[in-house]
Design a protein around this motif. Structure first.
Motif, PDB file in Angstrom:
ATOM      1  N   GLU A  27      -4.945   4.554  -6.612  1.00 42.51           N
ATOM      2  CA  GLU A  27      -5.849   5.030  -5.556  1.00 42.51           C
ATOM      3  C   GLU A  27      -6.246   6.477  -5.785  1.00 42.51           C
ATOM      4  O   GLU A  27      -5.472   7.245  -6.359  1.00 42.51           O
ATOM      5  N   ASP A  43       0.833  -1.204   0.000  1.00 42.06           N
ATOM      6  CA  ASP A  43       0.000   0.000   0.000  1.00 42.06           C
ATOM      7  C   ASP A  43       0.873   1.262   0.000  1.00 42.06           C
ATOM      8  O   ASP A  43       2.002   1.230   0.473  1.00 42.06           O
ATOM      9  N   ASP A  44       0.316   2.348  -0.514  1.00 42.81           N
ATOM     10  CA  ASP A  44       0.971   3.660  -0.459  1.00 42.81           C
ATOM     11  C   ASP A  44       2.375   3.616  -1.038  1.00 42.81           C
ATOM     12  O   ASP A  44       3.291   4.284  -0.533  1.00 42.81           O
TER      13      ASP A  44
HETATM   14 MG    MG Z   1      -3.318   3.260   0.085  1.00 47.01          MG
END
Ligand code: MG
Ligand code: C2E
Ligand code: MG
Ligand code: MG
Length: 289
Positions: free
Chosen positions: A234, A176-177
């Motif tokens: 995202e 993630d990220d």
């Molecule tokens: Mg994220």
């Protein structure tokens, strides 16, 4: 006069800091009771295959409805929960709730659950995941754990063992990220990720002319494809961003362009029996017109 105003500023500044620390302390105290008092909910945001508009899964996102302050952003309270270790019990609750909700949907959509590095560091974490799967009856292949680069601050051997135990359960792993933390490409060499999530900070500037973000996204997609991983962009809000993500061959899109995170009841109401196709539109259309 300069001396006086300097002192005044200092006093003002320090009382400001004090106020922030007090607010944080108060929130931490409120967090202690939030779980028992039923103040948390898990919302679900569709993740969509960019080329077909087919919903393939959702991300589970924690919501806290504070009795006095109303909705408080996870960006604000998750760090407090991590520092106070409350994230262990809160994270366990989210995991069990997401698994049992997903098992009840009647369609085999994936559910992605965010895992704090604090949870991941716990040796018993894979056992907790196994327990949540067994209790809910959810097919492990439908569970995806979203992990941030923060987990790699731990000692390498421990991290490897944790990844192995989780993959043995049959769950999926997403990074993630990506690109916002302590990125090292070395992580991708050894860790068995099925997906890279491209942070919205890259997506949001990418439509500007001569954008460096665009070059970064292109590189992430090439890397993911070479390593046989999916990519999710995202925070896709506008049609410009959506078209660009498709052009850059990002495999999946998540954002207000498709849907905001929905409470489970609203999500279930939106679900059809078979394939769920959603057209890009939503609030983004109004906002960007
Ligand atoms: Mg994220
Ligand atoms: P994240 O995992 O990167 O989640 C994506 C965030 O982007 C979510 O924010 C989501 O609501 C937001 N988002 C989705 N589409 C759009 C869009 O089109 N535009 C914009 N501006 N934002 C969009 P949210 O729900 O506020 O969560 C913030 C962060 O808090 C998450 O970032 C995640 O790091 C953390 N978080 C949320 N739930 C949990 C949880 O259950 N456990 C843990 N450990 N962290 C969580
Ligand atoms: Mg996430
Ligand atoms: Mg993010």
């Amino acid at each position: 006069a300069a001396k006086g105003s300097g002192r005044g500023r200092f006093r003002f500044f320090s009382s400001d800091l004090l106020k922030a620390a007090e607010e944080r302390k108060a929130l931490e105290e409120d967090l202690h009771d939030a779980l028992a008092q039923g103040q948390f909910a898990v919302h679900y945001q569709p993740i969509v295959k960019a080329q077909t508009n087919q919903v393939i899964g959702v991300e589970a996102l924690l919501r806290w409805n504070h009795p006095e302050h109303g909705a408080i952003s996870p960006a604000r309270f998750i760090p407090i929960a991590e520092e106070s270790n409350l994230i262990r019990s809160i994270g366990e609750w989210v995991l069990r709730k997401a698994c049992s909700d997903a098992a009840g949907w009647g369609v085999p959509l994936r559910v992605a659950v965010n895992v704090s590095p604090v949870q991941f560091a716990d040796q018993a974490f894979p056992m907790l995941v196994a327990s949540a799967l067994a209790q809910s009856g959810l097919d492990p292949a439908r569970l995806e754990l979203e992990i941030t680069e923060g987990v790699f601050l731990e000692e390498g051997g421990l991290t490897d063992a944790r990844f192995k135990a989780l993959k043995n359960l049959g769950v999926r792993l997403a990074l993630d990220d990506f690109g916002t933390g302590y990125s090292s490409l070395g992580y991708l060499k050894s860790a068995p990720f099925d997906k890279i999530k491209i942070d919205q900070s890259f997506v949001q500037g990418a439509t500007q002319p001569a954008s460096r973000n665009r070059a970064i996204i292109t590189a992430i997609v090439a890397l993911a494809q070479a390593l046989d991983m999916e990519t999710t962009a995202e925070g896709v809000e506008s049609f410009d961003q959506f078209d660009l993500m498709k052009a850059l061959c990002v495999s999946h899109v998540q954002g207000f362009i498709y849907s905001e995170p929905l409470a489970n009841e609203a999500f279930v109401a939106a679900l059809g029996g078979g394939d769920w196709i959603i057209e890009p539109s939503g609030p983004a259309r109004q906002r960007h017109q």
